[in-house]
Design an enzyme around this catalytic site. Structure first.
Site, PDB file in Angstrom:
ATOM      1  N   PHE A  29      59.063  33.724  -4.150  1.00 41.14           N
ATOM      2  CA  PHE A  29      57.804  34.466  -4.140  1.00 41.14           C
ATOM      3  C   PHE A  29      56.789  33.746  -3.261  1.00 41.14           C
ATOM      4  O   PHE A  29      56.390  32.624  -3.551  1.00 41.14           O
ATOM      5  CB  PHE A  29      57.250  34.601  -5.570  1.00 41.14           C
ATOM      6  CG  PHE A  29      55.941  35.348  -5.636  1.00 41.14           C
ATOM      7  CD1 PHE A  29      55.887  36.707  -5.380  1.00 41.14           C
ATOM      8  CD2 PHE A  29      54.750  34.688  -5.942  1.00 41.14           C
ATOM      9  CE1 PHE A  29      54.679  37.404  -5.429  1.00 41.14           C
ATOM     10  CE2 PHE A  29      53.537  35.371  -6.000  1.00 41.14           C
ATOM     11  CZ  PHE A  29      53.503  36.733  -5.739  1.00 41.14           C
TER      12      PHE A  29
ATOM     13  N   GLU B 125      56.091  21.335   0.816  1.00 42.44           N
ATOM     14  CA  GLU B 125      55.080  21.603  -0.215  1.00 42.44           C
ATOM     15  C   GLU B 125      55.090  20.518  -1.286  1.00 42.44           C
ATOM     16  O   GLU B 125      54.941  20.796  -2.465  1.00 42.44           O
ATOM     17  CB  GLU B 125      55.323  22.988  -0.836  1.00 42.44           C
ATOM     18  CG  GLU B 125      55.396  24.119   0.162  1.00 42.44           C
ATOM     19  CD  GLU B 125      54.100  24.306   0.958  1.00 42.44           C
ATOM     20  OE1 GLU B 125      53.058  23.774   0.546  1.00 42.44           O
ATOM     21  OE2 GLU B 125      54.148  24.970   2.005  1.00 42.44           O
TER      22      GLU B 125
HETATM   23  C1  BEZ Z   1      53.203  30.316  -0.396  1.00 41.93           C
HETATM   24  O1  BEZ Z   1      53.500  31.243  -1.086  1.00 41.93           O
HETATM   25  O2  BEZ Z   1      52.771  30.476   0.712  1.00 41.93           O
HETATM   26  C2  BEZ Z   1      53.361  28.950  -0.926  1.00 41.93           C
HETATM   27  C3  BEZ Z   1      52.373  28.447  -1.700  1.00 41.93           C
HETATM   28  C4  BEZ Z   1      52.519  27.168  -2.185  1.00 41.93           C
HETATM   29  C5  BEZ Z   1      53.635  26.428  -1.896  1.00 41.93           C
HETATM   30  C6  BEZ Z   1      54.638  26.992  -1.129  1.00 41.93           C
HETATM   31  C7  BEZ Z   1      54.500  28.248  -0.642  1.00 41.93           C
END
Ligand code: BEZ
Length: 190
Positions: free
Chosen positions: A24, A99
Site C-alpha cells: 500500500f 524507508e
Molecule cells: C509511501 O507510501 O509512499 C511510503 C510511505 C512510507 C514509507 C514507505 C512508503
C-alpha cells in the site's frame, strides 16, 4: 539520527512465502515508485489517515534539520486512499533500506475499486519512533516543509507532488491539500 528499522522489518517476515504481494503506497509511492512492479491500482484502507507527522532525516531533511513526510495515523471512521502495487518480495528488501527511518511494515486490508478486499503491507511510522515529529498546525507544517531539504530533494517538492497526485486521483485529502495550499502561498510570498 536513525531509528533503523531494517532488522525489525526483515524479522517480521509477513508473506515471506509468497511470490507476489500487495504494497500500500500513500506517500511518495503514489507519484513515484522507484522499483519494478507487476501492476498498480487505487485502493482505500479504513480507520487510517495520512498526516505529515513523521520526520525525515535522510530523504527530505537532514539530521540537524529534518523534513516532514507522511505517515498513517489511526483515525476511526476515516478512509485513506492510496495506490496498491503488486510486487515481488525483493521490493521489500529495497524499501526496508530506503524507508529505514522509523517505518515498520504492517499488514493492512485494502479495498479495491470493485469492492473486493485483500491484505497487503504498508510502511507505518508510529509515535514511538525516534524520528516522530507529531501533530502541528497546518501553518506550522507548511512553514517547516518550505525550508527543509535533504538528499532526495526539497521537502516542498515532495509535498506538492503528493498533493498533485492526490488531486489527479480525485482524493479529497483535506490535510495534505491544506498543507499544499498553504505551502504554495508561502512560496509565492518568498
Ligand atoms: C509511501 O507510501 O509512499 C511510503 C510511505 C512510507 C514509507 C514507505 C512508503
Amino acid at each position: 539520527m536513525s531509528t533503523n528499522t531494517i532488522e525489525a522489518n526483515r524479522r517480521a517476515g509477513a508473506f515471506a512465502d509468497h511470490d507476489e504481494l500487495w504494497l500500500f503506497g500513500y506517500g511518495s509511492l503514489i507519484y513515484k515508485a522507484g522499483f519494478d512492479y507487476i501492476e498498480r491500482r487505487p485502493v482505500r484502507i479504513t480507520g487510517w489517515a495520512r498526516r505529515f507527522w513523521q520526520g525525515s532525516h535522510d530523504h527530505r531533511g537532514t539530521p540537524g534539520a529534518p523534513g516532514r513526510v507522511v505517515t498513517l495515523v489511526a483515525a476511526p471512521g476515516e478512509t485513506c486512499t492510496g495506490m496498491a502495487y503488486r510486487v515481488t518480495p525483493a521490493v521489500f528488501d529495497y524499501l526496508d533500506h530506503r524507508e529505514k527511518n522509523g517505518y515498520l511494515r504492517a499488514v493492512q486490508p485494502m479495498t479495491f475499486e470493485d469492492g473486493h478486499v485483500e491484505d497487503g503491507l504498508a510502511y507505518i511510522a508510529t509515535a514511538d519512533n525516534a524520528a516522530w515529529l507529531g501533530e502541528a498546525s497546518i501553518d506550522d507544517i507548511a512553514e517547516h516543509i518550505r525550508t527543509a531539504s535533504g538528499p532526495s530533494g526539497p521537502n516542498r517538492d515532495y509535498a506538492l507532488h503528493l498533493a498533485d497526485a492526490l488531486r489527479d486521483m480525485n482524493v479529497a485529502d483535506t490535510h495534505c491539500l491544506a498543507v499544499a495550499d498553504r505551502l504554495r502561498a508561502l512560496i509565492a510570498a518568498e
